[in-house]
Scaffold this motif. Sequence first.
Motif, PDB file in Angstrom:
ATOM      1  N   LYS A 120       5.943   2.830  -7.207  1.00  0.00           N
ATOM      2  CA  LYS A 120       5.188   4.013  -6.763  1.00  0.00           C
ATOM      3  C   LYS A 120       5.900   4.687  -5.576  1.00  0.00           C
ATOM      4  O   LYS A 120       6.001   5.919  -5.513  1.00  0.00           O
ATOM      5  CB  LYS A 120       3.773   3.584  -6.379  1.00  0.00           C
ATOM      6  CG  LYS A 120       2.914   4.663  -5.752  1.00  0.00           C
ATOM      7  CD  LYS A 120       2.629   5.810  -6.689  1.00  0.00           C
ATOM      8  CE  LYS A 120       1.868   6.927  -5.974  1.00  0.00           C
ATOM      9  NZ  LYS A 120       1.874   8.174  -6.717  1.00  0.00           N
ATOM     10  N   MET A 134       9.636  12.608  -5.190  1.00  0.00           N
ATOM     11  CA  MET A 134       8.762  13.790  -5.224  1.00  0.00           C
ATOM     12  C   MET A 134       8.728  14.501  -3.861  1.00  0.00           C
ATOM     13  O   MET A 134       8.798  15.737  -3.790  1.00  0.00           O
ATOM     14  CB  MET A 134       7.351  13.364  -5.635  1.00  0.00           C
ATOM     15  CG  MET A 134       6.417  14.525  -5.885  1.00  0.00           C
ATOM     16  SD  MET A 134       4.791  13.955  -6.422  1.00  0.00           S
ATOM     17  CE  MET A 134       4.117  13.438  -4.859  1.00  0.00           C
ATOM     18  N   PHE A 142      -2.864  16.611  -3.388  1.00  0.00           N
ATOM     19  CA  PHE A 142      -2.283  15.417  -2.776  1.00  0.00           C
ATOM     20  C   PHE A 142      -2.105  15.717  -1.280  1.00  0.00           C
ATOM     21  O   PHE A 142      -1.238  16.525  -0.914  1.00  0.00           O
ATOM     22  CB  PHE A 142      -0.938  15.107  -3.430  1.00  0.00           C
ATOM     23  CG  PHE A 142      -0.252  13.872  -2.909  1.00  0.00           C
ATOM     24  CD1 PHE A 142      -0.974  12.737  -2.560  1.00  0.00           C
ATOM     25  CD2 PHE A 142       1.132  13.836  -2.770  1.00  0.00           C
ATOM     26  CE1 PHE A 142      -0.333  11.603  -2.095  1.00  0.00           C
ATOM     27  CE2 PHE A 142       1.785  12.709  -2.309  1.00  0.00           C
ATOM     28  CZ  PHE A 142       1.039  11.583  -1.969  1.00  0.00           C
ATOM     29  N   SER A 202       0.599   7.284 -10.719  1.00  0.00           N
ATOM     30  CA  SER A 202       1.346   8.526 -10.637  1.00  0.00           C
ATOM     31  C   SER A 202       0.455   9.571 -11.291  1.00  0.00           C
ATOM     32  O   SER A 202      -0.240   9.282 -12.263  1.00  0.00           O
ATOM     33  CB  SER A 202       2.661   8.380 -11.402  1.00  0.00           C
ATOM     34  OG  SER A 202       3.655   9.153 -10.804  1.00  0.00           O
ATOM     35  N   GLY A 203       0.509  10.795 -10.742  1.00  0.00           N
ATOM     36  CA  GLY A 203      -0.430  11.819 -11.219  1.00  0.00           C
ATOM     37  C   GLY A 203      -1.410  12.116 -10.109  1.00  0.00           C
ATOM     38  O   GLY A 203      -1.733  11.236  -9.316  1.00  0.00           O
ATOM     39  N   SER A 204      -1.863  13.371 -10.078  1.00  0.00           N
ATOM     40  CA  SER A 204      -2.663  13.817  -8.945  1.00  0.00           C
ATOM     41  C   SER A 204      -4.120  14.094  -9.345  1.00  0.00           C
ATOM     42  O   SER A 204      -4.619  13.501 -10.295  1.00  0.00           O
ATOM     43  CB  SER A 204      -1.979  15.055  -8.348  1.00  0.00           C
ATOM     44  OG  SER A 204      -2.487  15.356  -7.090  1.00  0.00           O
ATOM     45  N   ASN A 253       7.366   8.513  -5.412  1.00  0.00           N
ATOM     46  CA  ASN A 253       6.872   9.484  -4.424  1.00  0.00           C
ATOM     47  C   ASN A 253       7.925   9.879  -3.405  1.00  0.00           C
ATOM     48  O   ASN A 253       7.863  10.960  -2.821  1.00  0.00           O
ATOM     49  CB  ASN A 253       5.615   8.956  -3.734  1.00  0.00           C
ATOM     50  CG  ASN A 253       4.378   9.338  -4.527  1.00  0.00           C
ATOM     51  OD1 ASN A 253       4.463   9.516  -5.737  1.00  0.00           O
ATOM     52  ND2 ASN A 253       3.248   9.484  -3.862  1.00  0.00           N
TER      53      ASN A 253
HETATM   54  O1  LIG Z   1       0.779   9.965  -4.988  1.00  0.00           O
HETATM   55  C1  LIG Z   1       0.623  11.105  -5.431  1.00  0.00           C
HETATM   56  C2  LIG Z   1       1.331  11.544  -6.619  1.00  0.00           C
HETATM   57  C3  LIG Z   1       1.028  12.941  -7.018  1.00  0.00           C
HETATM   58  C4  LIG Z   1       1.627  13.234  -8.358  1.00  0.00           C
HETATM   59  O2  LIG Z   1       2.171  12.329  -9.014  1.00  0.00           O
HETATM   60  O3  LIG Z   1       1.542  14.406  -8.772  1.00  0.00           O
END
Ligand SMILES: O=CCCC(=O)O
Length: 337
Positions: free
Chosen positions: A214, A221, A275, A165-167, A218
């Motif tokens: 995950k 999100m 992303f 998680s995180g871009s 997502n």
């Molecule tokens: O799979 C992408 C995740 C993007 C995010 O966590 O900001």
Amino acid sequence: MAAASFLLSPRVTLPLRRGSRLLVSCSATSPSSSSDAAGGVGFQGRVGFLGLGIMGAPMASNLIKAGCDITVWNRTKSKCDPLLSLGAKFESSPARVASSCDVTFAMLADPESAFEVACGANGAVEGMAAGKGYVDVSTVDDATSKLIGKRITSTGASFLEAPVSGSKKPAEDGLLIFLTAGDESLYKRVAPLLDVMGKSRFYLGDVGNGAAMKLVVNMVMGSMMVSFAEGLLLSEKVGLDPNTVVEVISQGAINAPMFSLKGPSMVKAAYPTAFPLKHQQKDLRLALALAESVSQPIPTAAAANELYKVAKSLGLADQDFSAVIEALKAKVQSSRH
Ligand SMILES: O=CCCC(=O)O
Ligand SMILES: NC(=O)C1=CN([C@@H]2O[C@H](COP(=O)(O)OP(=O)(O)OC[C@H]3O[C@@H](n4cnc5c(N)ncnc54)[C@H](OP(=O)(O)O)[C@@H]3O)[C@@H](O)[C@H]2O)C=CC1
């Protein structure tokens, strides 16, 4: 230190779908705390990295900067060049990377490419053997992850899934969140490497649980982004300033970093890719299949998925996923005719 943070990490058991139990282990570490005084990271051995796209390149780069011995491969070879100039070695196939390294990470686009790079001709499986480890950090479905894990472990090697998680920016800053599952001793072994690339890590038990976690995250999100896009367009239509909407949201209970980060550029119709939209649509598609497998209705995510599909058909696949707002604009225009 990274090893200590693992030992001290809280561990709780939670109910898991389909009747079994889920072991959750979480630790939060700062990237700076993960390097030891000698400049190493507490991992002995050579590390391979397959897939140097938006995420893979900065992740591998952080490992090199932390002093790790890194060997890279990417389908498009030119993307290896910045890593080679930082001191990485190059091998000409995933198999050669895997055979020359103790642990190999893979960060590929989707289930098809993750499987191909691991199990296809000259794939990583061909270079695997007992004592080695394979860590797949790509976002894939649980079935693909299990299949890759089965092929890897058939060589005697160990397998860990560890989607993140995180871009792009958290990848550059070493602030990713790892959602791992699979071989627990491999998890412990690579924990110092995860701590270079991330700020926290969760160990979720059997292979498939990391992929599922995950996809759930997502899915949320992707739906949030669509709802946000609808709000921006509606506000404009009724004569409000969408920049003020971004500001108001940022101060309230539904504040999310994503809105403050993406909102201002969405208002300007700019979508610099962090992303890619095609990956968000892939994740919604996989989340829908996951929900189908347990007969769970997810109507909001299903509707969001349709909009990302429209956005792809408008040629926005490689733009940031916030470009989904353009699909809403297009819908408005088509309903006027
Ligand atoms: O799979 C992408 C995740 C993007 C995010 O966590 O900001
Ligand atoms: N970007 C983001 O914010 C995040 C992305 N993710 C996930 O991480 C993964 C990678 O994302 P990201 O780096 O953004 O994606 P990119 O599209 O930038 O990179 C994809 C990588 O996969 C490789 N690849 C694609 N198809 C094949 C194939 N058939 N054979 C071999 N290699 C292939 C590409 O190689 P080539 O360079 O040759 O095209 C590239 O190295 C995805 O699963 C994504 O969902 C997870 C968290 C955040």
